[in-house]
Design a protein around this motif. Structure first.
Motif, mmCIF file in Angstrom:
data_model
loop_
_atom_site.group_PDB
_atom_site.id
_atom_site.type_symbol
_atom_site.label_atom_id
_atom_site.label_comp_id
_atom_site.label_asym_id
_atom_site.label_seq_id
_atom_site.Cartn_x
_atom_site.Cartn_y
_atom_site.Cartn_z
ATOM 1 N N GLU A 106 5.570 1.208 2.758
ATOM 2 C CA GLU A 106 4.386 1.782 3.402
ATOM 3 C C GLU A 106 4.357 3.082 3.943
ATOM 4 N N SER A 107 3.119 3.902 3.856
ATOM 5 C CA SER A 107 3.230 5.108 4.257
ATOM 6 C C SER A 107 1.644 5.219 4.812
ATOM 7 N N ARG A 108 1.616 6.456 5.533
ATOM 8 C CA ARG A 108 0.099 6.743 5.919
ATOM 9 C C ARG A 108 -0.834 6.668 5.120
ATOM 10 N N SER A 109 -0.490 7.620 4.056
ATOM 11 C CA SER A 109 -1.559 7.680 2.954
ATOM 12 C C SER A 109 -1.881 6.415 2.199
ATOM 13 N N LEU A 110 -0.936 5.291 2.166
ATOM 14 C CA LEU A 110 -1.587 4.043 1.624
ATOM 15 C C LEU A 110 -2.336 3.311 2.500
ATOM 16 N N LYS A 111 -2.049 3.327 3.794
ATOM 17 C CA LYS A 111 -2.926 2.984 4.877
ATOM 18 C C LYS A 111 -4.416 3.381 4.856
ATOM 19 N N ALA A 112 -4.108 4.931 4.632
ATOM 20 C CA ALA A 112 -5.528 5.440 4.769
ATOM 21 C C ALA A 112 -6.359 4.954 3.806
#
Length: 148
Positions: A106-112
């Motif tokens: 997971e990462s912030r960019s995938l969530k975004a």
């Protein structure tokens, strides 16, 4: 042309991809309920800042981006959808299966990206996820700039 969208608020001013806009998917915890206080204390004990998903992420993004314009979404690490570690290809041609990565990393960019597509209604073809994040951007020699 793609407009990069950067998601790491703490590091954005120090250095970011040229032409990037800062649209953090997380914000500093703002609540005062007991659980919010616990999160703040625990994270402070780890010398970190407690964060939470920003419920206004899409609205904030729309103030800086045109809906469905082609964007590159990146954060510091980038995350991955790959479930296999790609280390030592000379020895492990198929990679190393990692049970901790059964869904990638997971990462912030995938969530975004998920929020842009599923909550913001963006066309998935216009949301480009940069695997490896800003570290990969710099490694590839792409232009960077600073607000300082």
């Amino acid at each position: 042309m793609m407009s990069p969208a950067y998601l790491c608020a703490a590091d954005f001013d120090k250095q970011h991809s040229e032409g990037a806009v800062n649209v953090p998917v997380f914000r500093v915890v703002t609540g005062t309920k007991p659980w919010d206080t616990v999160k703040k204390i625990v994270m402070a004990g780890l010398a970190m800042t407690a964060t939470e998903r920003d419920p206004d992420f899409i609205d904030n993004a729309m103030k800086q981006l045109r809906k469905n314009e082609k964007i590159i979404v990146m954060c510091a690490i980038g995350g991955t959808l790959d479930t296999v570690l790609r280390l030592r290809p000379d020895k492990y041609k198929e990679g190393i299966k990692d049970p901790e990565r059964s869904f990638g990393r997971e990462s912030r960019s995938l969530k975004a990206c998920h929020e842009f597509i599923y909550k913001g209604g963006w066309n998935a073809n216009n949301v480009v996820f940069l695997e490896g994040g800003f570290q990969q951007w710099r490694f590839q020699g792409f232009e960077t700039e600073s607000n300082k």
